[in-house]
Design a protein around this motif. Structure first.
Motif, PDB file in Angstrom:
ATOM      1  N   GLU A  89       7.764 -26.249  -7.259  1.00 30.60           N
ATOM      2  CA  GLU A  89       7.525 -26.831  -8.582  1.00 30.60           C
ATOM      3  C   GLU A  89       6.199 -26.400  -9.196  1.00 30.60           C
ATOM      4  O   GLU A  89       6.028 -26.446 -10.407  1.00 30.60           O
ATOM      5  N   ASN A  90       5.247 -25.933  -8.359  1.00 29.70           N
ATOM      6  CA  ASN A  90       3.969 -25.454  -8.904  1.00 29.70           C
ATOM      7  C   ASN A  90       4.019 -23.978  -9.295  1.00 29.70           C
ATOM      8  O   ASN A  90       3.004 -23.387  -9.681  1.00 29.70           O
ATOM      9  N   GLY A  91       5.200 -23.353  -9.168  1.00 22.68           N
ATOM     10  CA  GLY A  91       5.374 -21.968  -9.597  1.00 22.68           C
ATOM     11  C   GLY A  91       5.169 -20.940  -8.514  1.00 22.68           C
ATOM     12  O   GLY A  91       5.377 -19.743  -8.751  1.00 22.68           O
ATOM     13  N   THR A  92       4.774 -21.352  -7.308  1.00 16.95           N
ATOM     14  CA  THR A  92       4.613 -20.394  -6.209  1.00 16.95           C
ATOM     15  C   THR A  92       5.979 -20.043  -5.622  1.00 16.95           C
ATOM     16  O   THR A  92       6.968 -20.751  -5.823  1.00 16.95           O
ATOM     17  N   ARG A  93       6.012 -18.928  -4.861  1.00 19.22           N
ATOM     18  CA  ARG A  93       7.291 -18.414  -4.371  1.00 19.22           C
ATOM     19  C   ARG A  93       7.114 -17.778  -2.998  1.00 19.22           C
ATOM     20  O   ARG A  93       6.090 -17.159  -2.718  1.00 19.22           O
ATOM     21  N   THR A  94       8.134 -17.952  -2.141  1.00 17.00           N
ATOM     22  CA  THR A  94       8.132 -17.329  -0.816  1.00 17.00           C
ATOM     23  C   THR A  94       9.454 -16.610  -0.570  1.00 17.00           C
ATOM     24  O   THR A  94      10.470 -16.883  -1.235  1.00 17.00           O
ATOM     25  N   LEU A  95       9.430 -15.695   0.392  1.00 16.04           N
ATOM     26  CA  LEU A  95      10.639 -15.023   0.870  1.00 16.04           C
ATOM     27  C   LEU A  95      10.747 -15.270   2.364  1.00 16.04           C
ATOM     28  O   LEU A  95       9.801 -15.017   3.110  1.00 16.04           O
TER      29      LEU A  95
END
Length: 407
Positions: A89-95
């Motif tokens: 929700e804070n805009g960060t992203r992981t793979l």
């Protein structure tokens, strides 16, 4: 009349809806051992721009005949497709990269008996959709499991804190769609048409204010009471649905769809899981593994969503499946945009009980152009819940594969 038909559909065992030439079959949910999907390593990615437009149609879809010509994907290819992105929700992203274990490759499922030319199959001929307006249906299972996304799609509750929907509702294959950074999910609730609140007060105080009902015990008074009772009985039909909106904590999307700039999104992976910021208290629908058409009562599927041409109405439909491949169901359910992302379900028998149980077996992807015998035809398409996809969604829900051995 419409309400009577809904009662018949939902409270009649599935096999009785089949024509008289077909006897009752073994339409049962059978537990099966699942392959294991194990999280191997998680990487941090750059934050997405959230600038894509919601994309409802994949440009090129390999159809049933096309898929028959494709080689079986290798284990490494499957692991690449089933690896997944998580956006928070804070805009960060992981793979997260995954490993697949205990996989048994199955033969291709294809019941196509020859392709005929299809005309556009969104709503055709007589519109067979039902708008669910009666509170007795709308606020109860299974209709109460349907949700609306702030990006304009539908979804379905599959746990106290998770929603299953279509991946294209939040990601176009290259980037996350506008509005998905602050994605919200609308859960059904009821409101009065007047929009006002009922005034409360004790019966005694109201009687004292009005001086009491001087007609009490008269015929006129009794007639008024009967009319009042009828109005209360019909009050459920005098309401319309609204939504209690909840923020999404994070979103999981398989790499088979979220390809970035590495190729086209694969329709086979058009599904996503949303984790809500706070849990709900509604009854949800469990996942099930999609059976073949022959093991579906009457070959029929069901789903409910929020079609854009019927504002603020939950729309239910059921129809027969025409064709299938390993990952897709091709059908002619009447549907409009807004219903994509809906959970497609069946009603089969519990193996250890005599009652019938509904489970989700696919996600409605929408109207797509599909390659059939080298010619582009159009269908309404749903993405099947296969054993691998079941294991992946189960991993997303629980955070590990310990509770995902059978499905």
């Amino acid at each position: 009349m419409e309400n009577m038909l809904l009662w018949l559909i939902f409270f009649t065992p599935g096999w009785t809806l089949i024509d008289g030439s077909e006897m009752e079959r073994d339409f049962t949910w059978h537990l099966r051992k699942l392959p294991r999907i194990v999280s191997e390593r998680t990487f941090h990615l750059t934050s997405p721009t959230f600038e894509a437009d919601a994309k409802m149609v994949v440009n090129t879809v390999c159809g049933i005949e096309c898929q028959k010509e494709l080689p079986t994907p290798s284990l490494s290819e499957l692991e690449d497709y089933l690896s997944y992105e998580t956006v928070f929700e804070n805009g960060t992203r992981t793979l997260t990269r995954v490993k697949v274990q205990d996989l048994v490759f199955e033969p291709t499922q294809n019941t196509t008996k020859g392709a005929s030319v299809r005309r556009k199959r969104q709503v055709y001929g007589t519109d067979s959709r039902f708008s669910i307006l009666d509170k007795r249906f709308l606020t109860n299972f299974p209709f109460s499991t349907a949700v609306k996304l702030s990006t304009g799609c539908s979804g379905i509750l599959i746990s106290p804190q998770h929603v299953l929907t279509a991946a294209h509702c939040v990601h176009d294959g290259k980037d996350y769609v506008k509005g998905s950074k602050k994605l919200r999910v609308g859960l059904l609730k009821m409101r009065n048409k007047s929009g006002g609140k009922k005034r409360r007060g004790s019966k005694r105080s109201r009687r004292e204010t009005s001086g009491g009902d001087q007609r009490e015990g008269t015929r006129e008074h009794l007639q008024d009471r009967v009319k009042s009772g009828r109005r209360r009985k019909q009050s459920g039909r005098g309401q319309r649905p609204s939504f209690r909106w909840t923020r999404v904590k994070n979103t999981h999307i398989p790499k088979g769809w979220a390809r970035g700039g590495m190729g086209d999104a694969a329709l086979d992976y058009d599904y996503a899981l949303l984790e809500l910021k706070r849990a709900h208290k509604k009854k949800y629908m469990e996942l099930g593994i999609s059976p073949t058409i022959k093991k579906m009562p009457g070959g029929m599927i069901h789903f409910s969503g929020f079609d854009n041409d019927r504002a603020d109405q939950l729309v239910y439909r059921f129809c027969s499946v025409s064709d299938e491949s390993n990952d897709l169901l091709y059908q002619y359910c009447d549907a409009e945009s807004g219903s994509t992302g809906s959970g497609v379900y069946l009603r089969l028998k519990d193996p250890d009980k005599k009652n019938w149980k509904r489970k989700i077996i696919a996600v409605y992807s929408g109207h797509q152009w599909v390659d059939v015998h080298g010619v582009q035809k159009d269908y309404n398409v749903a993405v099947r819940i296969t054993p691998l996809k079941y294991a992946q969604i189960c991993l997303w829900i629980h955070g590990n594969d310990a509770n995902c051995a059978y499905g």
